[in-house]
Every structure is written in C-alpha cells, then in structure tokens.
Design a protein around this motif. Structure first.
Motif, short mmCIF file in Angstrom:
data_model
loop_
_atom_site.label_atom_id
_atom_site.label_comp_id
_atom_site.label_asym_id
_atom_site.label_seq_id
_atom_site.Cartn_x
_atom_site.Cartn_y
_atom_site.Cartn_z
N PRO A 107 16.86 -7.02 5.82
CA PRO A 107 17.49 -6.44 7.01
C PRO A 107 18.62 -5.47 6.67
CG PRO A 107 18.16 -8.73 6.74
CD PRO A 107 17.08 -8.48 5.73
N ILE A 108 19.47 -5.83 5.69
CA ILE A 108 20.50 -4.90 5.20
C ILE A 108 20.45 -4.94 3.69
CG2 ILE A 108 22.93 -4.26 5.13
CD1 ILE A 108 23.44 -5.64 7.71
N ASP A 109 20.00 -3.88 3.08
CA ASP A 109 20.09 -3.80 1.62
C ASP A 109 21.34 -3.01 1.29
OD1 ASP A 109 19.35 -4.17 -1.08
OD2 ASP A 109 18.88 -2.03 -1.12
N GLY A 110 22.24 -3.65 0.54
CA GLY A 110 23.54 -3.06 0.30
C GLY A 110 24.56 -3.75 1.21
N THR A 111 24.43 -5.06 1.35
CA THR A 111 25.36 -5.79 2.23
C THR A 111 26.80 -5.65 1.74
OG1 THR A 111 23.63 -7.34 2.84
CG2 THR A 111 25.88 -8.06 3.23
N CYS A 112 26.98 -5.65 0.41
CA CYS A 112 28.35 -5.50 -0.12
C CYS A 112 28.91 -4.13 0.28
CB CYS A 112 28.33 -5.71 -1.63
SG CYS A 112 29.95 -5.61 -2.37
N THR B 219 20.79 1.75 -11.98
CA THR B 219 20.62 0.30 -12.07
C THR B 219 21.51 -0.36 -11.01
OG1 THR B 219 20.54 -1.61 -13.55
CG2 THR B 219 22.42 -0.13 -13.83
N GLU B 220 21.39 -1.67 -10.88
CA GLU B 220 22.29 -2.46 -10.02
C GLU B 220 22.74 -3.68 -10.82
OE1 GLU B 220 23.61 -1.86 -7.01
OE2 GLU B 220 22.65 0.11 -7.05
N ILE B 221 23.91 -4.22 -10.46
CA ILE B 221 24.52 -5.26 -11.27
C ILE B 221 23.81 -6.61 -11.11
CG2 ILE B 221 26.69 -6.47 -11.82
CD1 ILE B 221 28.16 -4.06 -10.56
N SER C 293 22.83 -0.28 -3.66
CA SER C 293 21.64 -0.61 -2.87
C SER C 293 20.42 -0.32 -3.73
CB SER C 293 21.59 0.24 -1.59
OG SER C 293 20.26 0.33 -1.11
N SER C 294 19.70 -1.39 -4.09
CA SER C 294 18.56 -1.16 -4.97
C SER C 294 17.46 -0.36 -4.26
CB SER C 294 18.02 -2.48 -5.52
OG SER C 294 18.01 -3.44 -4.52
N THR C 295 17.27 -0.59 -2.95
CA THR C 295 16.19 0.15 -2.28
C THR C 295 16.50 1.66 -2.23
OG1 THR C 295 17.09 -0.13 -0.05
CG2 THR C 295 15.57 -1.81 -0.81
N TYR D 282 16.22 0.48 -13.47
CA TYR D 282 15.88 -0.85 -13.98
C TYR D 282 16.86 -1.85 -13.37
CZ TYR D 282 20.00 -0.72 -16.97
OH TYR D 282 21.30 -0.66 -17.41
N GLN D 283 16.42 -3.09 -13.24
CA GLN D 283 17.33 -4.14 -12.79
C GLN D 283 16.76 -5.52 -13.06
OE1 GLN D 283 18.55 -4.28 -8.60
NE2 GLN D 283 19.70 -6.16 -9.02
N PHE D 284 17.65 -6.45 -13.37
CA PHE D 284 17.37 -7.88 -13.38
C PHE D 284 18.13 -8.48 -12.20
CE2 PHE D 284 16.95 -6.47 -17.75
CZ PHE D 284 15.75 -7.06 -18.14
C1 IPD Z 1 21.19 -6.37 -3.09
C2 IPD Z 1 21.61 -4.96 -3.38
C3 IPD Z 1 22.30 -4.91 -4.72
C4 IPD Z 1 21.40 -5.42 -5.82
C5 IPD Z 1 20.87 -6.80 -5.48
C6 IPD Z 1 20.20 -6.80 -4.12
P1 IPD Z 1 21.31 -7.12 -0.51
O1 IPD Z 1 20.58 -6.49 -1.84
O2 IPD Z 1 20.51 -4.09 -3.38
O3 IPD Z 1 22.65 -3.59 -5.03
O4 IPD Z 1 22.14 -5.51 -7.01
O5 IPD Z 1 19.95 -7.18 -6.46
O6 IPD Z 1 19.70 -8.10 -3.84
O7 IPD Z 1 21.73 -8.53 -0.88
O8 IPD Z 1 22.45 -6.27 -0.17
O9 IPD Z 1 20.20 -7.10 0.49
#
Ligand code: IPD
Length: 277
Positions: free
Chosen positions: A91-96, A161-163, A195-197, A212-214
C-alpha cells in the motif's frame, strides 16, 4: 488488444491512482507511527487504510482471487503463491520516507496467474508518475514506453540499493561491505532513495544501470519485476540463479552481463523467505 486480464489491470490502475491521492494528502499531515520487525521498519494508519481500500475493492470485483499484502502479512497472514490469480500489494512503499515527508513514496500492485507475473502497476504518489508493465505488452510511464540501459561495464554503472530493515552490527557490516565492493569496482555511484519499487522503476527507465537488495519482500518485487522485464531488463537471484519472488533478495539490471557482475560481487545477507514466515 488488452489480453485476458484487461479488467484486472484497469482496476489496478484506478486503485493505485485513488490510493496515491490519499497518500499525497496524508504526507503533510500528522501521522501515528508504529514499528514492526525493527526500529526502522515502520507502519502508519495510512498504510492500513490504503491496503484495506485496495483489497476490499479488488475482493468485491474478484471474489475468487487471492491476496498477498504487506500489512496483512505483518499481522500474520501467510505469503503463498498458488496457481490461482493472486494480487500482491504494497500500500505504501517507502513508509519511512512517508513518515519523514521525503517525497519518494509509491503504491505497488502486482498480479500473478499460474505463479507467473502478468502485470504490475506502481504509482509515484508525489510526482504523479504511473508505471505499468504487462507481460508481452511493454512497460510504460505515463504513456511513454520504458527501455532499460544497455550498460555492461560495472565501472560505468550507476547502482541502486536499499538498506533493508535489519540493523544489527553483523548485517550492517555486510551491507556496507557490499557497497564498498561495488565502489572498489569503480561503479560511478551507489544510491539509496528509500523506496525499492521506485528504485526499480528508475532501473526500468534507464535512469540507473543496476539494482540489488537483501531484505525486501514479494510485494516490493512483484509489480516491479514485470515492469523491468517488459522494459528489456533482467531480474535474477543474488546467487546469479533464477529470480525467486519469495526469496527476499534480488539483482536487477539492464543487461545480463551487468546483473551477473553485481551478483558475483555480493556477499549474502540472510533474511529468510517470505513463504517461510
Ligand atoms: C521498504 C522500502 C525500503 C526497502 C525495504 C522495503 P515499505 O518498503 O522499499 O526502501 O529497504 O526492503 O520493504 O516497508 O516502505 O513498504
């Protein structure tokens, strides 16, 4: 020629735009923030509101379909991809970002049938950019066709990447050392946008050469994977093997050469699997 899932696709677009409007408005308002798996894994009332809206509207129209959604999963619902038509929703990608009013926030809706991703819709809420990809029909942003970069040389690459949510010392060490390896290989830059998306949409647009991301989830990957593939890109496992939607890790790039170079440079960070929780 919209294909057999035209009606589903049209509703996904409508709901992403509707959800985006709600998120855009809520971005500047006071929020109630809670944490999930770690102090950096956040959720707000708007995540729940938007997820409930999307799922209830889809369920009304398609009562036999199945659903995988971020906040339902956080509440204990299982993530299993069966052959049934399945919606995979963030629903929200990038909640932080959303919590901090950092304007890089998206709605992501993916759709799979027979365990194959059919289409993806990702809406950049503040910039009002609608990314779509449909299997065999190309990827678009606000009507403009997307094409990945053709870069094969890591020393000329812009990498995203994302953390990820885990912040214990061992995980952070691996995360930083992966970034260091790419910088040693002389990548032009490594970016973290929150925001990974949307990072994956930048890759699909050719605005970056690799991602890339884990520690991401199926709802971060489902829609974006179709968009990248339809833009001519490669999505694979961090081992260099085939992509696995439930594996919580990914390498994506404009070319197979680039994806392979990134996969070879990475050390694994173990986040388990989405279908194992
Ligand atoms: C997260 C964000 C974040 C990434 C996380 C995701 P969310 O999604 O995309 O950048 O590092 O792996 O889960 O929790 O904001 O929907």
């Amino acid at each position: 020629a919209g294909g057999p899932w035209e009606e589903c696709f049209e509703l996904a677009v409508q709901l992403a735009l509707r959800a985006g409007q709600i998120i855009r408005k809520a971005l500047s308002e006071e929020k109630h923030v809670s944490t999930k798996t770690s102090a950096a894994d956040l959720v707000t009332e708007t995540d729940h509101l938007v997820e409930d809206l999307i799922i209830s509207e889809l369920q009304k129209k398609f009562p036999s379909h199945r659903f995988i959604a971020e906040e339902a999963a956080a509440a204990g619902a299982k993530c299993v991809l069966t052959p049934s038509p399945t919606w995979i929703v963030d629903p929200i990608d990038g909640t932080c970002n959303f919590v901090h009013r950092f304007p890089t926030v998206a709605v992501s809706i993916g759709f799979a049938v027979n365990q194959e991703l059919e289409f993806g819709v990702i809406y950049h809420c503040t910039e009002e950019r609608l990314y779509t990809g449909r299997r065999g029909q190309g990827a678009f942003c606000n009507g403009q066709q997307l094409r990945v970069s053709g870069e094969t040389d890591l020393s000329k690459a812009l990498v995203l990447t994302e953390i990820g949510p885990k912040r214990d010392p061992a995980t952070l060490k691996l995360f930083l050392s992966n970034m260091e390896r790419l910088l040693h290989a002389k990548a032009h830059g490594v970016r973290v946008i929150g925001s990974s998306t949307l990072a994956l949409c930048h890759l699909a647009s050719g605005a970056a050469d690799a991602y890339y991301q884990f520690g991401l989830h199926c709802w971060d990957l489902a829609a974006a994977t179709v968009i990248i593939r339809e833009a001519g890109g490669i999505v694979m496992d961090t081992s260099g093997g085939p992509f696995d939607l439930m594996s919580c890790r990914v390498v994506a790039a404009g070319t197979r050469e680039m994806a392979t170079l990134i996969a070879q440079a990475l050390q694994t960070i173990n986040y388990g699997r989405d279908d194992d929780k």
